[in-house]
Write an enzyme that holds these catalytic residues in place. Sequence first.
Site, PDB file in Angstrom:
ATOM      1  N   LYS A  36     -14.192  19.913  12.799  1.00  0.00           N
ATOM      2  CA  LYS A  36     -14.219  21.134  12.399  1.00  0.00           C
ATOM      3  C   LYS A  36     -15.386  21.890  12.736  1.00  0.00           C
ATOM      4  CE  LYS A  36     -16.237  18.845   8.096  1.00  0.00           C
ATOM      5  NZ  LYS A  36     -17.388  19.371   8.422  1.00  0.00           N
ATOM      6  N   THR A  37     -16.497  21.089  12.803  1.00  0.00           N
ATOM      7  CA  THR A  37     -17.692  21.534  13.407  1.00  0.00           C
ATOM      8  C   THR A  37     -17.426  22.255  14.813  1.00  0.00           C
ATOM      9  OG1 THR A  37     -18.964  19.946  12.163  1.00  0.00           O
ATOM     10  CG2 THR A  37     -20.172  21.304  13.860  1.00  0.00           C
ATOM     11  N   ASP A 229     -18.964  25.947   5.683  1.00  0.00           N
ATOM     12  CA  ASP A 229     -18.714  24.631   6.138  1.00  0.00           C
ATOM     13  C   ASP A 229     -18.369  23.824   4.732  1.00  0.00           C
ATOM     14  OD1 ASP A 229     -17.836  22.423   7.739  1.00  0.00           O
ATOM     15  OD2 ASP A 229     -20.120  21.862   8.064  1.00  0.00           O
ATOM     16  N   GLU A 230     -17.582  22.708   4.923  1.00  0.00           N
ATOM     17  CA  GLU A 230     -17.544  21.812   3.579  1.00  0.00           C
ATOM     18  C   GLU A 230     -16.998  22.596   2.574  1.00  0.00           C
ATOM     19  OE1 GLU A 230     -17.343  18.984   4.327  1.00  0.00           O
ATOM     20  OE2 GLU A 230     -18.626  18.289   5.844  1.00  0.00           O
ATOM     21  N   GLN A 260     -11.309  15.463   0.737  1.00  0.00           N
ATOM     22  CA  GLN A 260     -12.433  14.860   0.886  1.00  0.00           C
ATOM     23  C   GLN A 260     -13.495  15.645  -0.463  1.00  0.00           C
ATOM     24  OE1 GLN A 260     -14.364  13.752   4.519  1.00  0.00           O
ATOM     25  NE2 GLN A 260     -12.694  14.754   5.696  1.00  0.00           N
ATOM     26  N   ARG A 596     -14.015   6.955   7.779  1.00  0.00           N
ATOM     27  CA  ARG A 596     -14.899   6.694   8.371  1.00  0.00           C
ATOM     28  C   ARG A 596     -15.050   5.748   9.595  1.00  0.00           C
ATOM     29  NH1 ARG A 596     -16.454  10.682   7.610  1.00  0.00           N
ATOM     30  NH2 ARG A 596     -14.510  10.908   6.540  1.00  0.00           N
TER      31      ARG A 596
END
Length: 655
Positions: A36-37, A229-230, A260, A596
Amino acid sequence: MSDSPQYTEGLNDPQKQAVLHTEGPLMVLAGAGSGKTRVITHRIVHLIHQGTAPHNILAMTFTNKSASEMRERAIALTQKYMPSDRAVIDSHPVVTTFHALGVRLLREFHEEMGLRRHFTIYDRSDSQKAVKQGIEQAGYNPKEFEPRKILSMISRAKGDAITRLAFSDAAGSFTEEVVAQVWEKYEDTLHAEQALDFDDLLAKTLRLLEDNVTVREKLQDRYKYIHVDEYQDTNRVQFRIAELLAGDSHNICVVGDIDQNIYSWRGADIKNVLQFEKHFPNSTTILLEENYRSTQTIIAASNDIIKKNKNRVEKNVYTNNQEGEKITLYAGMTGYDEAEYIALTAKALVTEGAEPADIAVLYRTNFQSRALEEAFLNFEVPYQLLGTKFFERREVKDVLSYLRLALNPGSNADLTRVINTPARGIGKVTMLKVIAGERDKLNAGAQAKVKLFDNIMMDIAAAAKEKNLSETIKFIMKRSGIEDLFIEEGTEEAMERIENLRELVTLASRFDTVDPEEAVEMLLETAALQSDQDEIKNKEEQNAVRLMTIHAAKGLEFPYVFVTGLEQGLFPHDRVDDGKTDTEEERRLFYVALTRAEKKIFLTYAHMRTIFGQQKVNLPSEFLNDISTEHVEQAEPGGMDGGQSSGYETTVYLD
């Protein structure tokens, strides 16, 4: 597409769509490890390539680290693909945190807000002191109305875009009425000192945008393209700031993963994702479902978990990575068996060639770290605890100080620490006179307060000489007022502090068969020596196994991940105060933990765990039954090798 811009090479089709879609509202729902970044940074490059000035592009995120990394990547990409472009040389995109943007705008438009340009920003400690002062000014006792709890309620209201007046009008209980009165006094203090607290940086920014049309239009013209973002972590105020900055053009791109969303207790509002299309009509949604991080086995297991949630946007993450190893499940008889298995397995991984820093041990709540720290020390496995070490946690140090002072009344360091913990109205001058042996010089009011403290210490000293150690720790928690303080405060942080103290009781129960005074000495020695060892380890070992909560692990990735304490009541987690569980958020938290991992996951639980000095028989976490057995192998006690089990949820393995 052969005619695609060079900077889109290497992007998959959905990523490319998100990068090239520049006009109108866009929501990118990105699965874990899906890049995504990368989408945001390449989208910024595309906008600049299309002729947008870098300073007209705004990207907002939550941490300084994330903002810094995103900014550096965006600048490096623009310099790589447009090295001679004057606009790139002369300006940069604005990549910042929400709070830093707030500071920037409030300083720029300070006159419109009636602020000095160089206003003071209160930290949490400053705010607590001002709230305590406000409690007293409103005619209440800070011992009855804990400043931290009131500050937490004010903070939550500000994050929900509720003004002080609106909160006061809607107050439906005596506590809320008190909060409203204290809030007014607190605001008076902030105004008098030309200060803003952390929440004000967003709340005042929102007010600036809502109330001042000229400023709002100026900023909408400046920031022509908005990125968030997020997005799943945004609260009401952050959503409104982004919405107002986007203006009528609605050139806003939000990137996040509803699966998330694990910060509802901080005010993160899942409805911001679920209702995006309602707030931004004619929006486009793009799913990033290809995971570049994890093996097929890990992705399959995480999909098994998250698909049970109802409040989500349907997506199915997949990967073209190799199938990878099965997930190893270990059931220890006790929490200590579990911790030893984890430490020994981590040690074996290192022996086989893994770097210690490639390994992460994740747990649901902080108290679980103590047994893990002990095991890693015993087996000489280098580790680093992210967060505060167990014996360095404030509430643990407070109780140990009470214990030391009870047996050593001459310990001024311990006296200074606990005489006003919790608050008893004993000021610094009074404390100094007590230390100097000048109690006769105190006025009657101060003498009465000190006498109450002396009575507490005499009761604790008597308990320490008569009761077994775990009962003494419980007694200190109750008699000192520390436990009641945290229960009354009721916040997530306060509940975690109680759990840490209950873990201290559990540790103390090891020494219950020893003479009470000798047991106290043994516990204090354990605390002192382990803290010293931790300090040495952390200084020497940078390449170390990471121990942390799952919340702290969000955004990180490791080749090898242990997820511990998978028992009903612990994970999913029942709150200490009311026993309630938000199963959907707990499931999202487990999903975050699983994703993770890059290569291998170890899941562990204990059939029996000592909590608050009592041994408790546990049921395995319901989450374990949601993972298909084809992805899981059972670990043999005492070793890393395991064979596949077809009914692991009911199998008991004894040491």
